[in-house]
Design an enzyme around this catalytic site. Sequence first.
Site, PDB file in Angstrom:
ATOM      1  N   ASP A  35     -43.764   4.735 -44.863  1.00 19.60           N
ATOM      2  CA  ASP A  35     -43.856   5.388 -46.174  1.00 19.60           C
ATOM      3  C   ASP A  35     -45.103   4.923 -46.935  1.00 19.60           C
ATOM      4  OD1 ASP A  35     -42.573   7.314 -47.666  1.00 19.60           O
ATOM      5  OD2 ASP A  35     -41.036   6.000 -48.517  1.00 19.60           O
TER       6      ASP A  35
ATOM      7  N   SER B  91     -41.742   8.680 -55.912  1.00 13.02           N
ATOM      8  CA  SER B  91     -43.090   9.234 -55.961  1.00 13.02           C
ATOM      9  C   SER B  91     -43.246  10.229 -54.812  1.00 13.02           C
ATOM     10  CB  SER B  91     -44.098   8.095 -55.807  1.00 13.02           C
ATOM     11  OG  SER B  91     -45.357   8.625 -55.475  1.00 13.02           O
TER      12      SER B  91
ATOM     13  N   ILE C  26     -47.908  11.259 -45.208  1.00  7.24           N
ATOM     14  CA  ILE C  26     -49.023  10.808 -44.368  1.00  7.24           C
ATOM     15  C   ILE C  26     -48.906   9.306 -44.121  1.00  7.24           C
ATOM     16  CG2 ILE C  26     -51.565  10.703 -44.211  1.00  7.24           C
ATOM     17  CD1 ILE C  26     -50.598  13.576 -44.550  1.00  7.24           C
TER      18      ILE C  26
ATOM     19  N   GLU D 255     -41.642   0.536 -66.944  1.00  3.63           N
ATOM     20  CA  GLU D 255     -42.327  -0.516 -66.181  1.00  3.63           C
ATOM     21  C   GLU D 255     -43.687   0.042 -65.803  1.00  3.63           C
ATOM     22  OE1 GLU D 255     -41.471  -3.473 -65.762  1.00  3.63           O
ATOM     23  OE2 GLU D 255     -39.339  -3.468 -66.212  1.00  3.63           O
TER      24      GLU D 255
ATOM     25  N   LYS E 135     -35.898  10.076 -58.643  1.00  4.91           N
ATOM     26  CA  LYS E 135     -37.017  10.819 -58.055  1.00  4.91           C
ATOM     27  C   LYS E 135     -38.080   9.826 -57.594  1.00  4.91           C
ATOM     28  CE  LYS E 135     -40.883  12.395 -59.613  1.00  4.91           C
ATOM     29  NZ  LYS E 135     -41.822  12.200 -58.488  1.00  4.91           N
TER      30      LYS E 135
ATOM     31  N   ALA F 116     -42.679   4.663 -58.692  1.00  2.94           N
ATOM     32  CA  ALA F 116     -44.065   4.636 -58.219  1.00  2.94           C
ATOM     33  C   ALA F 116     -44.038   4.506 -56.696  1.00  2.94           C
ATOM     34  CB  ALA F 116     -44.802   3.456 -58.850  1.00  2.94           C
TER      35      ALA F 116
ATOM     36  N   GLU G 262     -57.083  -1.001 -64.861  1.00  2.00           N
ATOM     37  CA  GLU G 262     -56.232  -1.316 -63.715  1.00  2.00           C
ATOM     38  C   GLU G 262     -56.795  -0.595 -62.492  1.00  2.00           C
ATOM     39  OE1 GLU G 262     -52.253   0.445 -63.391  1.00  2.00           O
ATOM     40  OE2 GLU G 262     -51.519  -1.526 -62.811  1.00  2.00           O
TER      41      GLU G 262
ATOM     42  N   ASN H 178     -45.567   2.124 -54.695  1.00  2.00           N
ATOM     43  CA  ASN H 178     -45.881   0.866 -54.005  1.00  2.00           C
ATOM     44  C   ASN H 178     -44.668   0.152 -53.419  1.00  2.00           C
ATOM     45  OD1 ASN H 178     -45.011   0.390 -56.579  1.00  2.00           O
ATOM     46  ND2 ASN H 178     -46.478  -1.233 -57.019  1.00  2.00           N
TER      47      ASN H 178
ATOM     48  N   LYS I 256     -46.721  -4.955 -74.940  1.00  2.31           N
ATOM     49  CA  LYS I 256     -47.837  -4.059 -75.289  1.00  2.31           C
ATOM     50  C   LYS I 256     -47.754  -2.772 -74.443  1.00  2.31           C
ATOM     51  CE  LYS I 256     -51.698  -6.711 -75.969  1.00  2.31           C
ATOM     52  NZ  LYS I 256     -52.552  -7.881 -75.592  1.00  2.31           N
TER      53      LYS I 256
ATOM     54  N   GLU J 108     -36.366  -5.172 -66.325  1.00  6.17           N
ATOM     55  CA  GLU J 108     -35.556  -4.952 -65.129  1.00  6.17           C
ATOM     56  C   GLU J 108     -35.068  -6.317 -64.644  1.00  6.17           C
ATOM     57  OE1 GLU J 108     -38.110  -2.317 -62.603  1.00  6.17           O
ATOM     58  OE2 GLU J 108     -36.599  -0.843 -63.205  1.00  6.17           O
TER      59      GLU J 108
ATOM     60  N   CYS K  66     -48.227  -3.936 -59.598  1.00  5.26           N
ATOM     61  CA  CYS K  66     -48.463  -3.783 -61.037  1.00  5.26           C
ATOM     62  C   CYS K  66     -48.745  -5.099 -61.746  1.00  5.26           C
ATOM     63  CB  CYS K  66     -47.259  -3.123 -61.666  1.00  5.26           C
ATOM     64  SG  CYS K  66     -45.736  -3.957 -61.217  1.00  5.26           S
TER      65      CYS K  66
ATOM     66  N   SER L 204     -47.677   4.541 -64.183  1.00  5.87           N
ATOM     67  CA  SER L 204     -48.880   4.159 -64.930  1.00  5.87           C
ATOM     68  C   SER L 204     -48.663   4.318 -66.437  1.00  5.87           C
ATOM     69  CB  SER L 204     -50.039   5.052 -64.485  1.00  5.87           C
ATOM     70  OG  SER L 204     -49.713   6.388 -64.787  1.00  5.87           O
TER      71      SER L 204
HETATM   72  P1  NDP Z   1     -47.785   7.530 -61.818  1.00  4.68           P
HETATM   73  O1  NDP Z   1     -47.700   7.172 -63.249  1.00  4.68           O
HETATM   74  O2  NDP Z   1     -48.825   8.455 -61.378  1.00  4.68           O
HETATM   75  O3  NDP Z   1     -46.394   8.126 -61.322  1.00  4.68           O
HETATM   76  C1  NDP Z   1     -45.165   7.450 -61.482  1.00  4.68           C
HETATM   77  C2  NDP Z   1     -44.022   8.419 -61.253  1.00  4.68           C
HETATM   78  O4  NDP Z   1     -43.903   9.316 -62.357  1.00  4.68           O
HETATM   79  C3  NDP Z   1     -44.199   9.304 -60.010  1.00  4.68           C
HETATM   80  O5  NDP Z   1     -42.940   9.493 -59.409  1.00  4.68           O
HETATM   81  C4  NDP Z   1     -44.735  10.578 -60.630  1.00  4.68           C
HETATM   82  O6  NDP Z   1     -44.557  11.689 -59.813  1.00  4.68           O
HETATM   83  C5  NDP Z   1     -43.915  10.663 -61.901  1.00  4.68           C
HETATM   84  N1  NDP Z   1     -44.474  11.502 -62.956  1.00  4.68           N
HETATM   85  C6  NDP Z   1     -45.764  11.864 -63.160  1.00  4.68           C
HETATM   86  N2  NDP Z   1     -45.875  12.620 -64.285  1.00  4.68           N
HETATM   87  C7  NDP Z   1     -44.628  12.732 -64.808  1.00  4.68           C
HETATM   88  C8  NDP Z   1     -44.084  13.384 -65.965  1.00  4.68           C
HETATM   89  N3  NDP Z   1     -44.851  14.050 -66.824  1.00  4.68           N
HETATM   90  N4  NDP Z   1     -42.755  13.284 -66.192  1.00  4.68           N
HETATM   91  C9  NDP Z   1     -41.962  12.579 -65.353  1.00  4.68           C
HETATM   92  N5  NDP Z   1     -42.417  11.958 -64.247  1.00  4.68           N
HETATM   93  C10 NDP Z   1     -43.735  12.018 -63.969  1.00  4.68           C
HETATM   94  O7  NDP Z   1     -47.900   6.124 -61.051  1.00  4.68           O
HETATM   95  P2  NDP Z   1     -48.174   5.858 -59.517  1.00  4.68           P
HETATM   96  O8  NDP Z   1     -47.100   6.449 -58.687  1.00  4.68           O
HETATM   97  O9  NDP Z   1     -49.590   6.207 -59.234  1.00  4.68           O
HETATM   98  O10 NDP Z   1     -47.980   4.273 -59.445  1.00  4.68           O
HETATM   99  C11 NDP Z   1     -48.951   3.368 -59.831  1.00  4.68           C
HETATM  100  C12 NDP Z   1     -48.711   2.853 -61.239  1.00  4.68           C
HETATM  101  O11 NDP Z   1     -47.411   2.320 -61.350  1.00  4.68           O
HETATM  102  C13 NDP Z   1     -49.646   1.739 -61.616  1.00  4.68           C
HETATM  103  O12 NDP Z   1     -50.137   1.904 -62.921  1.00  4.68           O
HETATM  104  C14 NDP Z   1     -48.757   0.515 -61.576  1.00  4.68           C
HETATM  105  O13 NDP Z   1     -49.197  -0.545 -62.379  1.00  4.68           O
HETATM  106  C15 NDP Z   1     -47.446   1.056 -61.992  1.00  4.68           C
HETATM  107  N6  NDP Z   1     -46.386   0.194 -61.527  1.00  4.68           N
HETATM  108  C16 NDP Z   1     -45.684  -0.558 -62.430  1.00  4.68           C
HETATM  109  C17 NDP Z   1     -44.719  -1.441 -62.012  1.00  4.68           C
HETATM  110  C18 NDP Z   1     -43.918  -2.237 -62.992  1.00  4.68           C
HETATM  111  O14 NDP Z   1     -42.811  -2.601 -62.659  1.00  4.68           O
HETATM  112  N7  NDP Z   1     -44.400  -2.528 -64.185  1.00  4.68           N
HETATM  113  C19 NDP Z   1     -44.421  -1.628 -60.588  1.00  4.68           C
HETATM  114  C20 NDP Z   1     -45.178  -0.766 -59.729  1.00  4.68           C
HETATM  115  C21 NDP Z   1     -46.140   0.111 -60.194  1.00  4.68           C
HETATM  116  P3  NDP Z   1     -45.646  12.038 -58.697  1.00  4.68           P
HETATM  117  O15 NDP Z   1     -46.549  10.867 -58.535  1.00  4.68           O
HETATM  118  O16 NDP Z   1     -44.833  12.301 -57.512  1.00  4.68           O
HETATM  119  O17 NDP Z   1     -46.382  13.214 -59.199  1.00  4.68           O
END
Ligand code: NDP
Length: 485
Positions: A95, A179, A29, A251, A177, A152, A382, A154, A452, A459, A285, A230
């Site tokens: 995207d 998001s 979307i 991360e 893989k 993720a 967050e 973003n 923490k 990275e 993040c 997350s």
């Molecule tokens: P999610 O934690 O919801 O998802 C992250 C990825 O993990 C997605 O590809 C998701 O798939 C996949 N996933 C979900 N459950 C599992 C599982 N049990 N086993 C393996 N993979 C799984 O995060 P968001 O995509 O909502 O991204 C936002 C979060 O990412 C925020 O908390 C943000 O702070 C963090 N982030 C951290 C960064 C860093 O470098 N520290 C940078 C950018 C974001 P799907 O969503 O397709 O179901």
Amino acid sequence: MTHPAQPKASHFINGEYVEDTAGTPIPVIYAATGEQIATVYAATPAIVEQALSTAKAAQKEWAKMTGTERGRILRRAADIMRERNHELSVLETYDTGKPLQETLVADATSGADALEYFGGLAASLTGEHIPLGEDWVYTKREALGLCVGIGAWNYPTQIACWKGAPALACGNSMVFKPSETTPLCALKVAEILIEAGAPAGIYNVVQGMGEVGASLVTDPRVDKVSLTGSVPTGKKVYAAAAEGMKHVTMELGGKSPLIIFDDADIDNAVGGAINGNFYSSGQVCSNGTRVFVQKGIKEKFLARLAERTGNAILGDPMDEATSFGPMVTENQMNIVLGYIEKGKAEGARLICGGARADMDGYYIQPTVFADVTDEMTIAREEIFGPVMSVLDFDTEEEVVARANDTEFGLSAGVFTKDFTRAHRVIGNLEAGSCFINSYNDAPVEAPFGGVKASGVGRENSKEAIKHFSQVKSVYVRMGDVEAAF
Ligand code: NDP
């Protein structure tokens, strides 16, 4: 008519696009309009198997190439990404919804930086010679093997490259893989690597939700998992990886402090707070979402912040004049609106924004709350949206203690003209990626990652090499072997 964002197929395996429409359809979307622009299909177990077996088989030959050869391919891929920056930036905007003004300078360009940097390092990955009298030990820096990257939503291009580039430089193969929310950009990274001369199978992309990620993480052929996501997902993935004794990089999320002392240059501090809260509509993040402002400059800071935030241009992300885009999905918009309501209900003072923008798409006005206290939900959780919390403080000691009073530890920033204080405060903050008189700069040369609950490993920079390789130690005896019997 097919939308230009629609990929040729959902997955990229063994050097080519692969489709399997038996998987669950995933609609893509466009956040600025709410219209569906593409469809991909989640990987079936057969697709996951194909990707893993291909990556496993391709890795050994890739690792046997010299670092110079591997590096040349990565650097060529960087050049191709830069040549196609405009096209890749438009795709990134489709995207994620992020404005082209941002994607033109922060996504494919950042991915290209990673490919170039790690391409440059690949030839210098050597071991040590350790003399022991006549005998000696030598060490070799070896690949881990098959790595899984999970992204993720973003920064889909950047994350695909920040994980892929160091992994490949060290001689690993990867199954990535993205998001499910942003499945398009990583496919382009895979395509460009092949065009740059990478052997088929060393960088593969499969689509899917969490279950697909989980099936990759638990496969015994996988040696390393690098996740951006997350904290709750990080805990699950870390535990699953531990079961198989796999290496990890995590991360994860943050609730980072940005501390502004009353001697700071106000306009620079306001600029730092804007960059650290409203870039990518706050979906970053490392954002400094707890802005601690010393009481002496509080009202002056808030007035200037409100004035400059009023200059944000919300609009069509494809218009380069637009400086503020929508939330990535309707769901994310609703989560963020929920936090804004909590902020109001818990007594924070709304300075600007505070509602959905009156336009199509998932836009939220850039929002600033003042008089936020440490216990409020908006100061603890967050939000991952354009919601800045401004808190007041009196003393350095007090602000450091409050800044550290969180489970997270991704980033931290300080604005002051007193450099002794700046270094002392940064030294006392529990965070991995820090800034003095700046916020959210993330050059590939600098290590990036949290302490923490915000993560494990780093990275970028030479640090990333340590997380995508391992050391073999070899004892060499020059004389006879003595034994007890
Ligand atoms: P999610 O934690 O919801 O998802 C992250 C990825 O993990 C997605 O590809 C998701 O798939 C996949 N996933 C979900 N459950 C599992 C599982 N049990 N086993 C393996 N993979 C799984 O995060 P968001 O995509 O909502 O991204 C936002 C979060 O990412 C925020 O908390 C943000 O702070 C963090 N982030 C951290 C960064 C860093 O470098 N520290 C940078 C950018 C974001 P799907 O969503 O397709 O179901």
